[in-house]
Design an enzyme around this catalytic site. Structure first.
Site, short mmCIF file in Angstrom:
data_model
loop_
_atom_site.label_atom_id
_atom_site.label_comp_id
_atom_site.label_asym_id
_atom_site.label_seq_id
_atom_site.Cartn_x
_atom_site.Cartn_y
_atom_site.Cartn_z
N ASN A 196 0.83 -1.20 0.00
CA ASN A 196 0.00 0.00 0.00
C ASN A 196 0.87 1.25 0.00
OD1 ASN A 196 -1.70 2.22 0.94
ND2 ASN A 196 -3.21 0.66 1.48
N TRP A 199 2.52 1.58 -3.37
CA TRP A 199 1.53 1.92 -4.40
C TRP A 199 1.38 3.43 -4.55
CZ3 TRP A 199 -3.34 4.37 -4.31
CH2 TRP A 199 -4.12 4.20 -5.45
N HIS A 200 1.55 4.16 -3.44
CA HIS A 200 1.43 5.62 -3.49
C HIS A 200 2.71 6.28 -4.00
CE1 HIS A 200 -1.87 4.66 -0.65
NE2 HIS A 200 -2.44 5.71 -1.21
N GLY A 201 3.84 5.60 -3.90
CA GLY A 201 5.08 6.18 -4.40
C GLY A 201 6.30 5.55 -3.74
#
Length: 367
Positions: A196, A199-201
């Site tokens: 997670n 996934w955002h960076g």
């Protein structure tokens, strides 16, 4: 799940359907292919179109009236971390949490509204997350489709793998029925939250964000039996409104702190800002002084207050089983379109436009 063969036209439409392809919600083929196959077989439904336009306008109001207004204060605060007091830091952190929610939920509402105009339904991606009483429930209500994807493709495959099942079986014998399954589940949970974060960076702040929520959820599960025992001995009514209110406030504070590190320009900046929150909190500062330092005036606050009242009312009605969109479609065509026109004019008049306005892209388009 498995789906049958689809045509090239259906596949291209599935991977390029513009209402969700940029920022979500995340959809699967089972949900969308049957709807695509109805395209061209049905006439334009004006009642559905007006319902979709209402949903789009509601989402747009969240974006340009709420998220972008909060965003001004957030940018000012994070652009001058050294000059913030602890009180400023708390306010900036709260504003960013609200900006992120209204930006993303507004985008999802707009996507669902466009799809509805075209006669299709996209999944709901938010369910009043700030009413959650714990972190697990919060993540069942926030970005629902991402949570389902992570469960289907990471959590369940790990927990159901043979090594993890063997671990659970042996751990259950030595640790009991609560902590035994928790051991293998913790491995899967770690992978979910690490993914997670990434996934955002690819940044330490995002990984810290993931590990922060992993630690909160794991701690909650580990302490659950002890908390239940203590509540029982103290005769605490866990269903009472005061107890539930305290649970919600606690959950929201923990979420807001997590968003601080999520938004910070690096993990070190996040730590510095968090330090200010707990060491430089100043009582007695007027709201005028706080908002002025963050570039927010009373006109902004008035528009935000009215818009939040509208959004909150719609949310409460929907939770009570009255779907405002469905009810609107049943109304007389004149009344229906008058409400839609009023909502659109409200956005046009009070939205963030004009000289000096800098358009703000949807936040989740970067993830």
């Amino acid at each position: 799940g498995e789906v049958g063969a689809c045509s090239l036209r259906e596949y291209v439409l599935f991977v390029s359907f513009f209402p969700y392809v940029s920022s979500g919600p995340i959809v699967n083929a089972q949900e969308m292919l049957p709807q695509y196959r109805q395209i061209g077989r049905q006439r334009l439904d004006w009642a559905k179109f007006s319902g979709g336009l209402y949903l789009f306008a509601l989402g747009l109001s969240k974006k340009v009236l709420l998220a972008d207004t909060f965003g001004k204060a957030v940018d000012a605060g994070y652009g001058n971390v050294a000059g913030l007091s602890g009180t400023d830091a708390w306010l900036v952190m709260l504003f960013y949490t609200l900006q992120l929610y209204f930006d993303f939920s507004g985008y999802c509402d707009m996507g669902r509204g466009i799809a509805h105009m075209l006669g299709m339904e996209l999944p709901v991606n938010f369910d009043s997350p700030y009413k959650a009483s714990n972190i697990i429930e919060f993540w069942k209500r926030w970005h629902i489709t991402l949570g389902e994807w992570l469960k289907d493709y990471i959590f369940y495959p790990i927990t159901m793998s043979k090594p993890m099942q063997k671990l659970t079986k042996s751990a259950r014998k030595s640790l009991g029925n609560h902590f035994g399954p928790l051991l293998a589940g913790s491995v899967a949970l770690f992978c979910v939250w690490f993914a997670n974060g990434l996934w955002h960076g690819a940044a330490w702040s995002y990984i810290f964000f993931g590990m922060y929520h992993f630690a909160l959820i794991l701690t909650g599960r580990v302490l659950a039996p002890a908390i239940s025992t203590v509540n029982g001995k103290l005769h605490v009514n866990t269903k009472s409104k005061p107890y539930m209110a305290m649970q919600i406030i606690r959950s929201d504070i923990l979420v807001v702190i997590g968003e601080l590190f999520f938004r910070a320009n690096g993990l070190r900046a996040g730590m510095k800002m968090f330090g200010k929150m707990v060491t430089d909190f100043r009582f007695g500062e007027s709201g005028h002084e706080l908002f002025k330092r963050l570039g927010v005036d009373y006109a902004d606050l008035l528009i935000v207050g009215v818009t939040v009242a509208i959004v909150f009312t719609v949310s409460v009605l929907n939770e009570k089983g009255m779907c405002v969109r469905a009810e609107l479609k049943k109304k007389n065509i004149v009344l229906r379109w008058a409400v839609l026109l009023a909502l659109c004019m409200y956005i046009v008049i009070f939205g963030a436009y004009g000289i000096g306005y800098m358009p703000v892209d949807p936040i989740y388009a970067n993830f």
